[in-house]
Design an enzyme around this catalytic site. Structure first.
Site, PDB file in Angstrom:
ATOM      1  N   LYS A 140       0.848  -1.202   0.000  1.00 19.51           N
ATOM      2  CA  LYS A 140       0.000   0.000   0.000  1.00 19.51           C
ATOM      3  C   LYS A 140       0.870   1.234   0.000  1.00 19.51           C
ATOM      4  CE  LYS A 140       0.629   1.880   3.454  1.00 19.51           C
ATOM      5  NZ  LYS A 140       1.868   2.406   4.140  1.00 19.51           N
ATOM      6  N   TYR A 180      -4.617   3.963   6.107  1.00 18.53           N
ATOM      7  CA  TYR A 180      -5.154   2.972   7.060  1.00 18.53           C
ATOM      8  C   TYR A 180      -6.524   3.404   7.573  1.00 18.53           C
ATOM      9  CZ  TYR A 180      -0.699   0.502   7.283  1.00 18.53           C
ATOM     10  OH  TYR A 180       0.417  -0.231   6.964  1.00 18.53           O
TER      11      TYR A 180
HETATM   12  P1  NAD Z   1      12.362   1.582   2.786  1.00 18.48           P
HETATM   13  O1  NAD Z   1      12.919   2.919   2.410  1.00 18.48           O
HETATM   14  O2  NAD Z   1      12.783   0.987   4.073  1.00 18.48           O
HETATM   15  O3  NAD Z   1      12.652   0.527   1.633  1.00 18.48           O
HETATM   16  C1  NAD Z   1      12.452   0.837   0.264  1.00 18.48           C
HETATM   17  C2  NAD Z   1      13.369  -0.050  -0.552  1.00 18.48           C
HETATM   18  O4  NAD Z   1      13.174   0.258  -1.925  1.00 18.48           O
HETATM   19  C3  NAD Z   1      14.843   0.172  -0.233  1.00 18.48           C
HETATM   20  O5  NAD Z   1      15.508  -1.061  -0.120  1.00 18.48           O
HETATM   21  C4  NAD Z   1      15.350   0.929  -1.443  1.00 18.48           C
HETATM   22  O6  NAD Z   1      16.720   0.647  -1.716  1.00 18.48           O
HETATM   23  C5  NAD Z   1      14.458   0.384  -2.549  1.00 18.48           C
HETATM   24  N1  NAD Z   1      14.385   1.239  -3.714  1.00 18.48           N
HETATM   25  C6  NAD Z   1      14.340   0.773  -4.969  1.00 18.48           C
HETATM   26  N2  NAD Z   1      14.340   1.787  -5.841  1.00 18.48           N
HETATM   27  C7  NAD Z   1      14.414   2.920  -5.124  1.00 18.48           C
HETATM   28  C8  NAD Z   1      14.455   4.319  -5.462  1.00 18.48           C
HETATM   29  N3  NAD Z   1      14.434   4.731  -6.745  1.00 18.48           N
HETATM   30  N4  NAD Z   1      14.499   5.206  -4.464  1.00 18.48           N
HETATM   31  C9  NAD Z   1      14.499   4.814  -3.169  1.00 18.48           C
HETATM   32  N5  NAD Z   1      14.468   3.515  -2.795  1.00 18.48           N
HETATM   33  C10 NAD Z   1      14.417   2.571  -3.762  1.00 18.48           C
HETATM   34  O7  NAD Z   1      10.765   1.750   2.737  1.00 18.48           O
HETATM   35  P2  NAD Z   1       9.706   0.757   3.371  1.00 18.48           P
HETATM   36  O8  NAD Z   1       9.292   1.277   4.678  1.00 18.48           O
HETATM   37  O9  NAD Z   1      10.202  -0.631   3.286  1.00 18.48           O
HETATM   38  O10 NAD Z   1       8.459   0.973   2.377  1.00 18.48           O
HETATM   39  C11 NAD Z   1       8.379   0.314   1.117  1.00 18.48           C
HETATM   40  C12 NAD Z   1       6.899   0.154   0.738  1.00 18.48           C
HETATM   41  O11 NAD Z   1       6.256  -0.645   1.721  1.00 18.48           O
HETATM   42  C13 NAD Z   1       6.118   1.459   0.664  1.00 18.48           C
HETATM   43  O12 NAD Z   1       5.202   1.411  -0.397  1.00 18.48           O
HETATM   44  C14 NAD Z   1       5.373   1.518   1.987  1.00 18.48           C
HETATM   45  O13 NAD Z   1       4.166   2.226   1.940  1.00 18.48           O
HETATM   46  C15 NAD Z   1       5.137   0.036   2.243  1.00 18.48           C
HETATM   47  N6  NAD Z   1       5.030  -0.271   3.681  1.00 18.48           N
HETATM   48  C16 NAD Z   1       3.977  -1.000   4.105  1.00 18.48           C
HETATM   49  C17 NAD Z   1       3.842  -1.311   5.441  1.00 18.48           C
HETATM   50  C18 NAD Z   1       2.691  -2.142   5.916  1.00 18.48           C
HETATM   51  O14 NAD Z   1       2.511  -2.286   7.114  1.00 18.48           O
HETATM   52  N7  NAD Z   1       1.910  -2.732   5.021  1.00 18.48           N
HETATM   53  C19 NAD Z   1       4.792  -0.864   6.350  1.00 18.48           C
HETATM   54  C20 NAD Z   1       5.872  -0.139   5.892  1.00 18.48           C
HETATM   55  C21 NAD Z   1       5.998   0.154   4.542  1.00 18.48           C
END
Ligand code: NAD
Length: 373
Positions: A138, A223
Protein backbone atom coordinates in the site's frame (compact mmCIF):
# COMPACT_ATOMS: atom_id res chain seq x y z
CA UNK A 1 11.57 -23.86 22.62
CA UNK A 2 12.47 -20.27 21.71
CA UNK A 3 11.10 -17.30 23.63
CA UNK A 4 8.60 -15.99 21.10
CA UNK A 5 7.17 -19.48 20.54
CA UNK A 6 6.82 -19.92 24.31
CA UNK A 7 5.13 -16.51 24.63
CA UNK A 8 2.81 -17.37 21.77
CA UNK A 9 1.81 -20.66 23.39
CA UNK A 10 1.33 -18.94 26.74
CA UNK A 11 -0.91 -16.32 25.17
CA UNK A 12 -2.81 -19.02 23.30
CA UNK A 13 -3.38 -20.96 26.52
CA UNK A 14 -4.40 -17.85 28.42
CA UNK A 15 -6.70 -16.83 25.63
CA UNK A 16 -8.38 -20.23 25.43
CA UNK A 17 -8.82 -20.15 29.21
CA UNK A 18 -10.61 -16.80 29.20
CA UNK A 19 -12.58 -17.29 26.01
CA UNK A 20 -15.49 -19.29 27.46
CA UNK A 21 -15.89 -16.72 30.26
CA UNK A 22 -15.88 -13.61 28.12
CA UNK A 23 -17.49 -14.87 24.95
CA UNK A 24 -20.50 -16.96 24.09
CA UNK A 25 -19.96 -16.45 20.37
CA UNK A 26 -19.22 -19.39 18.06
CA UNK A 27 -15.71 -18.67 16.83
CA UNK A 28 -16.16 -20.09 13.34
CA UNK A 29 -15.29 -16.77 11.71
CA UNK A 30 -12.40 -15.79 13.91
CA UNK A 31 -10.19 -15.71 10.87
CA UNK A 32 -7.07 -17.71 10.34
CA UNK A 33 -5.82 -19.30 13.53
CA UNK A 34 -2.72 -20.38 11.71
CA UNK A 35 -2.60 -23.88 13.07
CA UNK A 36 -3.99 -26.08 10.30
CA UNK A 37 -2.90 -24.38 7.07
CA UNK A 38 -2.37 -26.96 4.37
CA UNK A 39 -1.73 -27.11 0.65
CA UNK A 40 0.96 -26.14 -1.84
CA UNK A 41 3.42 -23.37 -1.08
CA UNK A 42 3.43 -19.93 -2.78
CA UNK A 43 7.00 -19.15 -3.85
CA UNK A 44 7.58 -15.43 -3.57
CA UNK A 45 10.27 -13.05 -4.86
CA UNK A 46 10.63 -9.94 -2.68
CA UNK A 47 11.36 -6.73 -4.60
CA UNK A 48 12.86 -3.73 -2.76
CA UNK A 49 14.91 -4.98 0.17
CA UNK A 50 14.23 -2.16 2.65
CA UNK A 51 12.73 -1.90 6.11
CA UNK A 52 9.33 -3.40 5.43
CA UNK A 53 10.67 -6.18 3.19
CA UNK A 54 12.88 -7.19 6.12
CA UNK A 55 9.83 -7.50 8.35
CA UNK A 56 7.99 -9.51 5.69
CA UNK A 57 10.95 -11.84 5.10
CA UNK A 58 11.32 -12.53 8.83
CA UNK A 59 7.59 -13.12 9.30
CA UNK A 60 7.52 -15.47 6.30
CA UNK A 61 9.89 -17.84 8.11
CA UNK A 62 6.81 -18.87 10.15
CA UNK A 63 4.55 -19.25 7.12
CA UNK A 64 3.21 -22.67 6.31
CA UNK A 65 2.13 -21.87 2.77
CA UNK A 66 4.45 -19.10 1.55
CA UNK A 67 8.20 -19.02 1.15
CA UNK A 68 10.80 -16.50 -0.03
CA UNK A 69 12.41 -18.03 -3.13
CA UNK A 70 13.57 -14.91 -4.99
CA UNK A 71 15.03 -11.46 -4.40
CA UNK A 72 15.13 -8.25 -6.47
CA UNK A 73 17.38 -5.36 -5.48
CA UNK A 74 19.54 -2.64 -7.01
CA UNK A 75 22.24 -3.31 -4.42
CA UNK A 76 24.43 -6.38 -5.12
CA UNK A 77 25.65 -6.51 -1.50
CA UNK A 78 22.05 -6.77 -0.26
CA UNK A 79 21.30 -9.58 -2.72
CA UNK A 80 24.29 -11.48 -1.36
CA UNK A 81 23.50 -10.83 2.30
CA UNK A 82 19.76 -11.57 2.01
CA UNK A 83 20.47 -14.51 -0.28
CA UNK A 84 22.49 -16.28 2.35
CA UNK A 85 20.23 -15.18 5.23
CA UNK A 86 17.02 -16.41 3.57
CA UNK A 87 18.57 -19.24 1.62
CA UNK A 88 17.80 -17.85 -1.84
CA UNK A 89 20.16 -19.31 -4.47
CA UNK A 90 22.10 -17.00 -6.78
CA UNK A 91 20.03 -18.02 -9.83
CA UNK A 92 16.94 -16.51 -8.12
CA UNK A 93 18.52 -13.13 -7.32
CA UNK A 94 17.77 -10.26 -9.70
CA UNK A 95 18.71 -6.62 -10.22
CA UNK A 96 16.18 -4.16 -11.65
CA UNK A 97 18.00 -4.59 -14.98
CA UNK A 98 17.77 -8.40 -15.09
CA UNK A 99 14.37 -8.66 -13.40
CA UNK A 100 12.32 -9.34 -16.56
CA UNK A 101 14.17 -12.70 -16.86
CA UNK A 102 12.11 -13.85 -13.89
CA UNK A 103 9.56 -15.01 -16.48
CA UNK A 104 11.79 -18.02 -17.17
CA UNK A 105 12.18 -18.93 -13.51
CA UNK A 106 9.98 -21.84 -12.46
CA UNK A 107 10.95 -21.37 -8.77
CA UNK A 108 8.89 -18.18 -8.47
CA UNK A 109 5.08 -17.90 -8.50
CA UNK A 110 4.64 -14.32 -7.30
CA UNK A 111 6.52 -11.06 -6.90
CA UNK A 112 5.95 -8.93 -3.77
CA UNK A 113 6.62 -5.27 -4.66
CA UNK A 114 7.87 -3.39 -1.56
CA UNK A 115 9.56 -0.39 -3.19
CA UNK A 116 8.68 3.31 -2.61
CA UNK A 117 5.10 4.12 -3.67
CA UNK A 118 5.79 5.82 -7.00
CA UNK A 119 7.67 2.76 -8.26
CA UNK A 120 4.83 0.30 -7.63
CA UNK A 121 3.13 0.98 -10.97
CA UNK A 122 6.05 0.06 -13.25
CA UNK A 123 7.25 -2.78 -11.05
CA UNK A 124 3.82 -4.40 -10.82
CA UNK A 125 3.29 -4.16 -14.57
CA UNK A 126 6.72 -5.69 -15.25
CA UNK A 127 6.00 -8.57 -12.87
CA UNK A 128 2.60 -9.17 -14.47
CA UNK A 129 4.12 -9.17 -17.96
CA UNK A 130 6.60 -11.75 -16.73
CA UNK A 131 3.59 -13.94 -15.97
CA UNK A 132 3.91 -13.79 -12.17
CA UNK A 133 1.15 -13.07 -9.66
CA UNK A 134 1.75 -9.78 -7.91
CA UNK A 135 1.43 -8.67 -4.31
CA UNK A 136 1.91 -4.91 -4.02
CA UNK A 137 2.37 -2.81 -0.93
CA UNK A 138 0.00 0.00 0.00
CA UNK A 139 -0.69 2.49 -1.44
CA UNK A 140 -0.93 0.43 -4.62
CA UNK A 141 0.03 3.50 -6.70
CA UNK A 142 0.16 7.29 -6.57
CA UNK A 143 -2.86 7.98 -8.80
CA UNK A 144 -6.13 6.40 -9.86
CA UNK A 145 -4.90 6.25 -13.44
CA UNK A 146 -1.81 4.28 -12.44
CA UNK A 147 -3.85 1.96 -10.24
CA UNK A 148 -6.29 1.28 -13.08
CA UNK A 149 -3.40 0.50 -15.45
CA UNK A 150 -2.02 -2.00 -12.92
CA UNK A 151 -5.39 -3.72 -12.52
CA UNK A 152 -5.75 -3.87 -16.32
CA UNK A 153 -2.19 -5.17 -16.85
CA UNK A 154 -2.67 -7.99 -14.33
CA UNK A 155 -6.04 -8.93 -15.86
CA UNK A 156 -4.50 -8.93 -19.36
CA UNK A 157 -1.64 -11.15 -18.17
CA UNK A 158 -4.03 -13.51 -16.37
CA UNK A 159 -2.30 -13.04 -13.02
CA UNK A 160 -3.72 -12.00 -9.66
CA UNK A 161 -3.00 -8.64 -8.07
CA UNK A 162 -3.27 -8.43 -4.28
CA UNK A 163 -2.52 -5.41 -2.08
CA UNK A 164 -0.60 -5.79 1.20
CA UNK A 165 -3.52 -4.81 3.42
CA UNK A 166 -2.34 -6.90 6.38
CA UNK A 167 -5.09 -5.62 8.74
CA UNK A 168 -7.72 -7.25 6.53
CA UNK A 169 -6.49 -10.61 7.88
CA UNK A 170 -5.95 -9.60 11.51
CA UNK A 171 -8.10 -11.77 13.82
CA UNK A 172 -9.31 -9.06 16.28
CA UNK A 173 -10.27 -6.88 13.31
CA UNK A 174 -12.08 -9.77 11.64
CA UNK A 175 -13.93 -10.53 14.86
CA UNK A 176 -15.38 -7.01 14.86
CA UNK A 177 -16.27 -7.25 11.18
CA UNK A 178 -18.05 -10.53 11.73
CA UNK A 179 -19.84 -9.35 14.87
CA UNK A 180 -21.01 -6.30 12.92
CA UNK A 181 -22.22 -8.54 10.08
CA UNK A 182 -24.09 -10.63 12.67
CA UNK A 183 -25.90 -7.44 13.77
CA UNK A 184 -24.34 -7.16 17.26
CA UNK A 185 -23.79 -3.41 16.98
CA UNK A 186 -27.15 -2.73 15.33
CA UNK A 187 -27.33 -0.02 12.70
CA UNK A 188 -23.89 1.54 12.23
CA UNK A 189 -23.98 5.30 12.79
CA UNK A 190 -20.42 6.49 13.22
CA UNK A 191 -16.76 5.57 12.79
CA UNK A 192 -13.69 7.41 13.94
CA UNK A 193 -10.20 6.57 12.61
CA UNK A 194 -7.08 8.29 13.90
CA UNK A 195 -3.85 7.36 12.14
CA UNK A 196 -0.55 9.17 12.42
CA UNK A 197 2.92 9.54 13.82
CA UNK A 198 5.63 12.17 13.97
CA UNK A 199 7.88 11.47 11.01
CA UNK A 200 11.66 11.83 11.50
CA UNK A 201 14.39 12.31 8.88
CA UNK A 202 13.28 15.15 6.55
CA UNK A 203 15.31 13.64 3.68
CA UNK A 204 13.55 10.27 3.48
CA UNK A 205 11.57 9.28 0.38
CA UNK A 206 8.27 9.47 2.32
CA UNK A 207 8.65 13.28 2.30
CA UNK A 208 9.53 13.45 -1.40
CA UNK A 209 6.40 13.81 -3.54
CA UNK A 210 8.17 12.28 -6.55
CA UNK A 211 8.61 8.97 -4.72
CA UNK A 212 5.78 9.07 -2.16
CA UNK A 213 2.99 10.53 -4.29
CA UNK A 214 1.96 12.86 -1.47
CA UNK A 215 2.42 12.91 2.28
CA UNK A 216 0.84 11.31 5.34
CA UNK A 217 -2.40 10.45 3.54
CA UNK A 218 -0.76 8.01 1.09
CA UNK A 219 1.35 6.44 3.82
CA UNK A 220 -0.58 6.33 7.10
CA UNK A 221 -3.91 8.06 6.43
CA UNK A 222 -4.68 5.23 4.00
CA UNK A 223 -5.15 2.97 7.06
CA UNK A 224 -8.00 5.22 8.22
CA UNK A 225 -9.52 5.21 4.72
CA UNK A 226 -9.23 1.45 4.31
CA UNK A 227 -10.29 0.89 7.94
CA UNK A 228 -13.39 3.04 7.56
CA UNK A 229 -14.48 0.85 4.67
CA UNK A 230 -14.09 -2.48 6.46
CA UNK A 231 -15.30 -1.27 9.85
CA UNK A 232 -18.45 0.45 8.55
CA UNK A 233 -18.95 -2.32 5.99
CA UNK A 234 -20.05 0.01 3.22
CA UNK A 235 -18.37 2.15 0.56
CA UNK A 236 -18.51 5.92 1.16
CA UNK A 237 -20.55 8.11 -1.19
CA UNK A 238 -19.08 11.52 -0.32
CA UNK A 239 -16.06 13.07 1.35
CA UNK A 240 -15.14 16.46 2.81
CA UNK A 241 -11.61 17.33 3.99
CA UNK A 242 -9.46 20.04 5.53
CA UNK A 243 -5.66 20.31 5.49
CA UNK A 244 -3.41 21.87 8.13
CA UNK A 245 0.31 22.51 7.60
CA UNK A 246 2.43 23.80 10.49
CA UNK A 247 5.87 23.08 8.98
CA UNK A 248 6.07 23.98 5.27
CA UNK A 249 9.84 23.47 5.28
CA UNK A 250 9.60 19.80 6.22
CA UNK A 251 6.28 19.19 4.44
CA UNK A 252 6.81 20.75 1.04
CA UNK A 253 4.27 21.53 -1.68
CA UNK A 254 2.26 18.40 -2.43
CA UNK A 255 3.36 16.62 0.77
CA UNK A 256 0.48 16.73 3.26
CA UNK A 257 1.24 16.95 6.95
CA UNK A 258 -2.22 16.73 8.57
CA UNK A 259 -5.60 16.15 6.94
CA UNK A 260 -8.94 15.70 8.66
CA UNK A 261 -11.57 14.12 6.49
CA UNK A 262 -15.17 13.05 6.81
CA UNK A 263 -16.90 10.33 4.83
CA UNK A 264 -20.61 9.76 4.35
CA UNK A 265 -22.43 6.52 3.51
CA UNK A 266 -25.70 5.74 1.75
CA UNK A 267 -27.02 4.20 5.01
CA UNK A 268 -26.65 7.57 6.73
CA UNK A 269 -23.52 6.54 8.68
CA UNK A 270 -20.70 9.08 8.86
CA UNK A 271 -16.97 8.81 9.58
CA UNK A 272 -14.46 11.29 10.92
CA UNK A 273 -10.76 10.61 10.36
CA UNK A 274 -7.36 12.13 11.02
CA UNK A 275 -4.20 11.51 8.99
CA UNK A 276 -0.97 13.08 10.18
CA UNK A 277 2.83 12.99 10.04
CA UNK A 278 3.12 15.39 12.96
CA UNK A 279 1.43 13.86 16.04
CA UNK A 280 2.18 10.73 18.02
CA UNK A 281 -0.08 8.20 19.76
CA UNK A 282 -2.67 8.09 16.99
CA UNK A 283 -3.66 4.54 16.13
CA UNK A 284 -7.28 4.15 17.12
CA UNK A 285 -10.53 2.96 15.53
CA UNK A 286 -13.94 3.42 17.12
CA UNK A 287 -17.16 2.06 15.62
CA UNK A 288 -20.56 3.06 16.98
CA UNK A 289 -23.92 1.46 16.30
CA UNK A 290 -27.34 1.82 17.88
CA UNK A 291 -26.92 -1.44 19.81
CA UNK A 292 -23.24 -1.29 20.75
CA UNK A 293 -19.71 -0.29 19.89
CA UNK A 294 -16.27 -1.66 19.07
CA UNK A 295 -12.86 -0.17 19.63
CA UNK A 296 -9.39 -1.12 18.38
CA UNK A 297 -6.52 0.66 20.10
CA UNK A 298 -3.91 0.13 18.77
CA UNK A 299 -5.75 -0.58 15.57
CA UNK A 300 -3.24 -0.89 12.72
CA UNK A 301 0.30 -1.00 14.16
CA UNK A 302 2.35 -4.17 13.95
CA UNK A 303 0.66 -5.47 17.08
CA UNK A 304 -0.39 -6.79 19.41
CA UNK A 305 -3.69 -5.22 18.37
CA UNK A 306 -5.97 -4.60 21.33
CA UNK A 307 -9.71 -4.17 21.22
CA UNK A 308 -13.06 -4.51 22.89
CA UNK A 309 -16.72 -4.37 22.14
CA UNK A 310 -19.50 -3.05 24.39
CA UNK A 311 -19.70 -6.62 25.71
CA UNK A 312 -16.15 -7.93 26.02
CA UNK A 313 -12.46 -7.56 25.35
CA UNK A 314 -10.99 -9.10 22.21
CA UNK A 315 -8.26 -11.57 23.01
CA UNK A 316 -6.78 -13.14 19.94
CA UNK A 317 -3.15 -14.12 20.42
CA UNK A 318 -0.65 -12.04 18.51
CA UNK A 319 0.82 -13.60 15.39
CA UNK A 320 2.92 -11.45 13.06
CA UNK A 321 0.45 -9.87 10.64
CA UNK A 322 2.69 -10.59 7.69
CA UNK A 323 2.79 -14.31 8.53
CA UNK A 324 -0.99 -14.55 8.47
CA UNK A 325 -1.24 -12.29 5.41
CA UNK A 326 1.17 -14.36 3.33
CA UNK A 327 -0.41 -17.70 4.26
CA UNK A 328 -3.84 -16.30 3.44
CA UNK A 329 -2.60 -14.78 0.18
CA UNK A 330 -1.17 -18.17 -0.77
CA UNK A 331 -4.63 -19.66 -0.24
CA UNK A 332 -6.23 -16.87 -2.32
CA UNK A 333 -3.77 -17.30 -5.19
CA UNK A 334 -3.30 -21.07 -5.15
CA UNK A 335 -6.70 -22.34 -3.94
CA UNK A 336 -9.01 -19.53 -5.05
CA UNK A 337 -9.97 -18.88 -1.42
CA UNK A 338 -12.34 -15.93 -0.96
CA UNK A 339 -11.12 -13.86 2.00
CA UNK A 340 -13.56 -12.33 4.53
CA UNK A 341 -12.34 -8.90 3.37
CA UNK A 342 -11.10 -8.45 -0.20
CA UNK A 343 -7.47 -7.42 -0.83
CA UNK A 344 -7.55 -7.33 -4.63
CA UNK A 345 -6.43 -4.55 -6.97
CA UNK A 346 -9.95 -3.11 -7.17
CA UNK A 347 -9.98 -2.66 -3.39
CA UNK A 348 -6.66 -0.81 -3.64
CA UNK A 349 -7.97 1.31 -6.50
CA UNK A 350 -10.99 2.36 -4.42
CA UNK A 351 -8.63 3.74 -1.75
CA UNK A 352 -6.85 5.76 -4.46
CA UNK A 353 -10.19 7.17 -5.64
CA UNK A 354 -10.91 8.29 -2.07
CA UNK A 355 -7.40 9.76 -1.68
CA UNK A 356 -7.76 11.82 -4.86
CA UNK A 357 -11.20 13.01 -3.73
CA UNK A 358 -9.76 14.03 -0.34
CA UNK A 359 -7.05 16.11 -2.03
CA UNK A 360 -9.70 17.72 -4.28
CA UNK A 361 -11.85 18.45 -1.23
CA UNK A 362 -8.87 20.09 0.53
CA UNK A 363 -8.07 22.19 -2.53
CA UNK A 364 -11.64 23.34 -3.24
CA UNK A 365 -13.28 23.24 0.17
CA UNK A 366 -16.19 21.49 -1.54
CA UNK A 367 -17.76 18.13 -0.76
CA UNK A 368 -16.76 15.50 -3.32
CA UNK A 369 -19.18 12.80 -4.44
CA UNK A 370 -17.74 9.27 -4.72
CA UNK A 371 -18.81 6.46 -7.04
CA UNK A 372 -16.89 3.40 -5.85
CA UNK A 373 -19.37 0.66 -6.69
P1 NAD B 1 12.36 1.58 2.79
O1 NAD B 1 12.92 2.92 2.41
O2 NAD B 1 12.78 0.99 4.07
O3 NAD B 1 12.65 0.53 1.63
C1 NAD B 1 12.45 0.84 0.26
C2 NAD B 1 13.37 -0.05 -0.55
O4 NAD B 1 13.17 0.26 -1.92
C3 NAD B 1 14.84 0.17 -0.23
O5 NAD B 1 15.51 -1.06 -0.12
C4 NAD B 1 15.35 0.93 -1.44
O6 NAD B 1 16.72 0.65 -1.72
C5 NAD B 1 14.46 0.38 -2.55
N1 NAD B 1 14.38 1.24 -3.71
C6 NAD B 1 14.34 0.77 -4.97
N2 NAD B 1 14.34 1.79 -5.84
C7 NAD B 1 14.41 2.92 -5.12
C8 NAD B 1 14.46 4.32 -5.46
N3 NAD B 1 14.43 4.73 -6.74
N4 NAD B 1 14.50 5.21 -4.46
C9 NAD B 1 14.50 4.81 -3.17
N5 NAD B 1 14.47 3.51 -2.80
C10 NAD B 1 14.42 2.57 -3.76
O7 NAD B 1 10.76 1.75 2.74
P2 NAD B 1 9.71 0.76 3.37
O8 NAD B 1 9.29 1.28 4.68
O9 NAD B 1 10.20 -0.63 3.29
O10 NAD B 1 8.46 0.97 2.38
C11 NAD B 1 8.38 0.31 1.12
C12 NAD B 1 6.90 0.15 0.74
O11 NAD B 1 6.26 -0.64 1.72
C13 NAD B 1 6.12 1.46 0.66
O12 NAD B 1 5.20 1.41 -0.40
C14 NAD B 1 5.37 1.52 1.99
O13 NAD B 1 4.17 2.23 1.94
C15 NAD B 1 5.14 0.04 2.24
N6 NAD B 1 5.03 -0.27 3.68
C16 NAD B 1 3.98 -1.00 4.10
C17 NAD B 1 3.84 -1.31 5.44
C18 NAD B 1 2.69 -2.14 5.92
O14 NAD B 1 2.51 -2.29 7.11
N7 NAD B 1 1.91 -2.73 5.02
C19 NAD B 1 4.79 -0.86 6.35
C20 NAD B 1 5.87 -0.14 5.89
C21 NAD B 1 6.00 0.15 4.54
Amino acid sequence: MNRSRREFLQKLTMSSMVLPIVSTYTPQWYGPLHTDVQGPVLRVALMGLGGYAQRVADAMKDCKRAKVTGLVSGTPAKLKEWGSKYNVPERNRYSYETFDDIKNNPDIDAVYVITPNALHHDNVIRAARAGKHVICEKPMAVSVQEGQEMVDACAAAGVQLLIGYRMRFEPNTLEIVNRRNAGEFGKINFFQGQCGFKIGDPNQWRLNKELAGGGALFDIGIYAINGTRYMVGEEPVWVTAQETKTDPTKFKEGVDETIQFQLGFASGAVASCLSTYNMNYLDRFYLNGDKGFAELWPSTGYGPIKGRTHQQPLNHPHIAHQTIQMDEMAAIILDGKKPVLPVDGTTGLQDLKIIEAIYRACATGARQELKLV
